[in-house]
Design a protein around this motif. Structure first.
Motif: not given
Lengths: 255, 246
Positions: B121-124, B129-135, B142-152, B154-156
């Protein structure tokens, strides 16, 4: 009566949805919403991208129109038909085509990426390209029509007097077709401003980078319908503003 | 694109309702992540019920919930998260209590060969890096947001898509270096996409509810489809695709 009734229905069909939009608009919170950063960002991005796309269309489209109208090229009719394909093509298809040609693994895009490190999808430049692809035929058709209506003998006269082709085009031809160029530019800009399908397919969606007004309207509808209405009203006002500002001077003029 | 498909669907079903009403159409609105499994289950259902024609509208759960709220002709709704189902329930749109029929979790998806060398997740957070996420309003976002919060982290992201299949497509085409999609989507993409697990995946589990809708044209048929999804056969198809039991 046989003509008036369908005419009135047709008029209502075109106008009632717009009136409905205005009726449903949350006028009370409108100013606050208009000044919100996300609306400003989307509007600014839309205006910048549509204007840049129009510049691209002018730089490439006017010479193309000249080639189609005056150039001595074989198969001109076929060429003209091909140029108008994006005009009738569903914009989404245009977006898919752009993705497979200019994407990172596309026919051309893979070299852009490998040689220059340039990747166009998901960038503001990608938005400009998508808009230009969809809007350019409007400009080409308009300018080509004006060129064909203009008398080529003036150009020939300029040439016999020693003017180069470029000088004759710039000083003789261009001024005579200016109304057509302006009308085409306005159409082209308006089309670029409203572009949705090719943009979301090729350039994706990220606020501040690729989320233009039409994308913002579509996305807001899912989460915040009121915001979608506000954004729609803004686009409606911009469209009406463009028409009102240009109508008397150019669009209904002798072009 | 899905909006266009829906418009076509509305036209088709709109014409259908003006007929005798005796046609065997069953319209199912389902989360994009259910595309493969529900298409199979729909074919089964048609085979078991001659004369029934199952039509799907796959899309982001939030868009589907919105469309149902606006009166789209749907008989069954299957959402990728309870929140979007709740929206329909609150509006009085369901004919029965929604039931959870599957669970799913996110995985990192990278194009075959993992050109950008993504490991976690840190690579996000890497701007290069070119990153695609769900809104965020769709369940995978929403699930991705929980994952990034848990991992600390900040996705770009470079693009934010309206449903998980749109995200997956960007990975399949190699247009992005990494994305977060459901484990089932990675599996459905075959060899074109490689999945990478991450420690916070437990935080991304989504529970999928399904319910027959109040405006279903044939209430019994809508209930029968829900039962079919929950049957042993339905569970087997879902498990094979990588879904967890509810």
């Amino acid at each position: 009566m046989a003509l008036v009734l369908p005419a009135v229905v047709g008029l209502a069909f075109l106008l009632v949805p717009l009136v409905g939009l205005l009726v449903r608009a949350p006028w009370g919170t409108l100013p606050a919403r208009l000044l919100s950063p996300s609306v400003g960002e989307a509007l600014r991005l839309s205006l910048v991208c549509a204007s840049l796309a129009t510049v691209v269309c002018l730089v490439l489209g006017v010479p193309l129109a000249w080639l189609l109208a005056r150039g001595d090229v074989p198969g001109r009719g076929v060429l003209r038909a091909l140029v108008t394909v994006p005009l009738v093509l569903p914009p989404v298809v245009g977006g898919v085509a752009l993705l497979f040609v200019l994407g990172r693994r596309g026919l051309v895009g893979q070299y852009l990426d490998a040689w220059f490190g340039v990747s166009l999808p998901f960038t503001t430049a990608g938005v400009v390209l998508a808009e230009a692809f969809v809007a350019m035929p409007f400009l080409v058709i308009s300018v080509e029509g004006a060129l064909r209506a203009a008398d080529p003998r003036y150009e020939e006269a300029a040439a016999t007097l020693g003017a180069s082709r470029w000088l004759a085009f710039r000083r003789v031809t261009l001024p005579s077709i200016l109304p057509g160029v302006v009308a085409g530019t306005v159409l082209c800009w308006a089309r670029a401003l409203g572009e949705f399908g090719a943009t979301i397919t090729f350039a994706g969606n990220f606020p501040g980078e690729t989320t233009t007004m039409p994308l913002a309207v579509y996305l807001a509808l899912e989460t915040e319908p009121d915001a979608a209405i506000v954004l729609s009203v803004v686009l409606l006002l911009v469209s009406v503003g463009v028409l009102a500002a240009l109508r008397d001077r150019w669009i209904s003029g002798p072009s | 694109m899905r909006a266009l498909a829906l418009a076509a669907l509305l036209v088709v079903t709109g014409c259908g309702t003006s007929g005798t009403g005796g046609d065997g159409r069953l319209t199912v609105f389902a989360a994009a992540s259910l595309t493969e499994t529900f298409t199979r289950l729909g074919a089964d259902f048609e085979a078991a019920n001659p004369g029934v024609d199952v039509v799907f509208n796959f899309g982001g759960s939030s868009a589907l919930a919105q469309q149902i709220g606006q009166g789209a002709p749907a008989d069954v709704f299957a959402s990728a998260a309870p929140a979007n189902m709740a929206q329909v329930v609150d509006a009085g749109g369901t004919a029965a209590e929604p039931v959870t029929f599957a669970a799913n979790r996110l995985e990192i998806a990278v194009p075959a060969g993992n050109p950008a060398g993504i490991t976690g997740l840190a690579d996000f957070a890497d701007a290069d890096a070119k990153i695609a996420l769900c809104a965020e309003q769709v369940p995978c976002g929403a699930a991705a947001k929980r994952a990034f919060e848990a991992a600390g982290v900040t996705a770009r992201p470079d693009t934010v898509e309206q449903d998980v299949k749109a995200v997956l497509t960007k990975v399949r085409l190699g247009e992005v270096d990494a994305a977060l999609v459901y484990r089932t989507d990675v599996r459905a993409a075959g060899g074109e996409v490689v999945g990478i697990g991450f420690p916070e995946a437990d935080r991304t589990v989504n529970h999928y509810p399904i319910a027959p809708l109040a405006k279903a044209r044939d209430a019994a048929r809508a209930r029968a489809f829900v039962d079919h999804v929950r049957s042993d056969r339905g569970r087997a198809v879902l498990a094979e695709a990588g879904f967890d039991a509810p």
